[in-house]
Design a protein around this motif. Sequence first.
Motif, PDB file in Angstrom:
ATOM      1  N   ASP A 125       0.684  -1.262   0.163  1.00 38.15           N
ATOM      2  CA  ASP A 125      -0.058  -0.083   0.110  1.00 38.15           C
ATOM      3  C   ASP A 125       0.818   1.353  -0.050  1.00 38.15           C
ATOM      4  N   LYS A 126       0.382   2.311  -0.912  1.00 40.31           N
ATOM      5  CA  LYS A 126       1.252   3.656  -0.898  1.00 40.31           C
ATOM      6  C   LYS A 126       2.391   3.500  -1.572  1.00 40.31           C
ATOM      7  N   PHE A 127       2.946   2.494  -2.148  1.00 43.16           N
ATOM      8  CA  PHE A 127       4.305   2.526  -2.754  1.00 43.16           C
ATOM      9  C   PHE A 127       4.159   3.402  -3.910  1.00 43.16           C
ATOM     10  N   LYS A 128       3.250   3.587  -4.642  1.00 45.47           N
ATOM     11  CA  LYS A 128       3.249   4.643  -5.730  1.00 45.47           C
ATOM     12  C   LYS A 128       3.469   5.905  -5.111  1.00 45.47           C
ATOM     13  N   ILE A 205       4.260   2.464   5.192  1.00 43.20           N
ATOM     14  CA  ILE A 205       3.375   1.646   4.174  1.00 43.20           C
ATOM     15  C   ILE A 205       2.628   0.747   4.710  1.00 43.20           C
ATOM     16  N   GLY A 206       1.829  -0.032   3.811  1.00 39.77           N
ATOM     17  CA  GLY A 206       1.027  -0.975   4.521  1.00 39.77           C
ATOM     18  C   GLY A 206       1.013  -2.192   3.268  1.00 39.77           C
ATOM     19  N   SER A 207       0.256  -3.119   3.510  1.00 40.89           N
ATOM     20  CA  SER A 207       0.237  -4.331   2.595  1.00 40.89           C
ATOM     21  C   SER A 207      -1.138  -4.927   2.494  1.00 40.89           C
ATOM     22  N   ALA A 231      -7.808 -13.141  -4.426  1.00 42.06           N
ATOM     23  CA  ALA A 231      -8.080 -12.675  -2.950  1.00 42.06           C
ATOM     24  C   ALA A 231      -7.348 -11.353  -2.684  1.00 42.06           C
ATOM     25  N   MET A 232      -6.090 -11.088  -3.075  1.00 42.55           N
ATOM     26  CA  MET A 232      -5.443 -10.043  -2.801  1.00 42.55           C
ATOM     27  C   MET A 232      -6.113  -8.882  -3.151  1.00 42.55           C
ATOM     28  N   TYR A 233      -6.717  -8.743  -4.445  1.00 40.51           N
ATOM     29  CA  TYR A 233      -7.371  -7.451  -4.768  1.00 40.51           C
ATOM     30  C   TYR A 233      -8.574  -7.360  -4.204  1.00 40.51           C
ATOM     31  N   TYR A 234      -9.279  -8.454  -3.537  1.00 42.56           N
ATOM     32  CA  TYR A 234     -10.499  -8.116  -2.562  1.00 42.56           C
ATOM     33  C   TYR A 234     -10.098  -7.412  -1.397  1.00 42.56           C
ATOM     34  N   ALA A 235      -8.954  -7.949  -0.979  1.00 41.07           N
ATOM     35  CA  ALA A 235      -8.401  -7.421   0.165  1.00 41.07           C
ATOM     36  C   ALA A 235      -7.957  -5.860   0.198  1.00 41.07           C
ATOM     37  N   GLY A 239      -9.641  -1.710   2.188  1.00 40.84           N
ATOM     38  CA  GLY A 239      -8.611  -0.588   2.588  1.00 40.84           C
ATOM     39  C   GLY A 239      -7.241  -1.186   2.983  1.00 40.84           C
ATOM     40  N   PRO A 240      -6.379  -0.225   3.539  1.00 37.99           N
ATOM     41  CA  PRO A 240      -4.987  -0.509   3.754  1.00 37.99           C
ATOM     42  C   PRO A 240      -4.784  -1.808   4.997  1.00 37.99           C
TER      43      PRO A 240
END
Length: 259
Positions: A125-128, A205-207, A231-235, A239-240
Amino acid sequence: MTIDRRCSGISDRRDLLTEKTLDAETRTSESSKNDNSENTHEKLTTDSFNQQLVQANENLIIASIKCQTIAENLEKSSAQMIHLANHDFLTELPNRMQLNDRIGQAILLAKRDKSRLAVLFLDLDKFKAVNDSYGHGMGDKLLQSVAARLQNAIRSSDTASRQGGDEFILLLSNIGDKDSLCRTIKEIQQIISASYLIAETNICIGSAIGVSVFPEHGEDTQTLIHCADIAMYYAKQRGPNQYEIFNPDIHNASTAGLE
């Protein structure tokens, strides 16, 4: 007259003897000179041969050393090429090819031992925002730090791999029940979300993590990775710092969205 003749004869014989002696000495001297010359020639020939032999031995040693050096360099180059073919150039983590091989081996072991394994598809999360705010150099250093943390977060029997960009895949072998798996996922997310100090800058950051389990969600490498990816896209949509374990409802919803 007789005495004179005798004296003259004796004198002649003495002179003849002297001449023969001188002649013999001359021949002996010449023979000695010839022998010395031959000995000198033989010595020079032997010395020259010895020098050539020494030089040949030295050349052979030098050639052997060069061959050994070439062989060692070729071996190193071969090892480096194999390493580059199986590892991500930035993080030094196993790449897709090596990960696929390891998942395949883990599946075989799980079938033999009747155990379970999990594939975790992780997206940062937030890498971009980090890349946009601080540049790609900072982003690369962050990815390297994340890779190091992932390696420390898992067992030596597990595998952390970089898929590309800010995506990573973890292979966890011989997992326990669902509660144990969830605890492991949360621990990994806590490790990843802890603040990073890079170039005197604090970065947070998060994941998002999607999870698939063998044999429930698939019995081959590509199916397990695909299910974990879904499953990752649903997570990520939730949210973060969220995770999602694959289930048929997610798969049906993703399929319906493509119709």
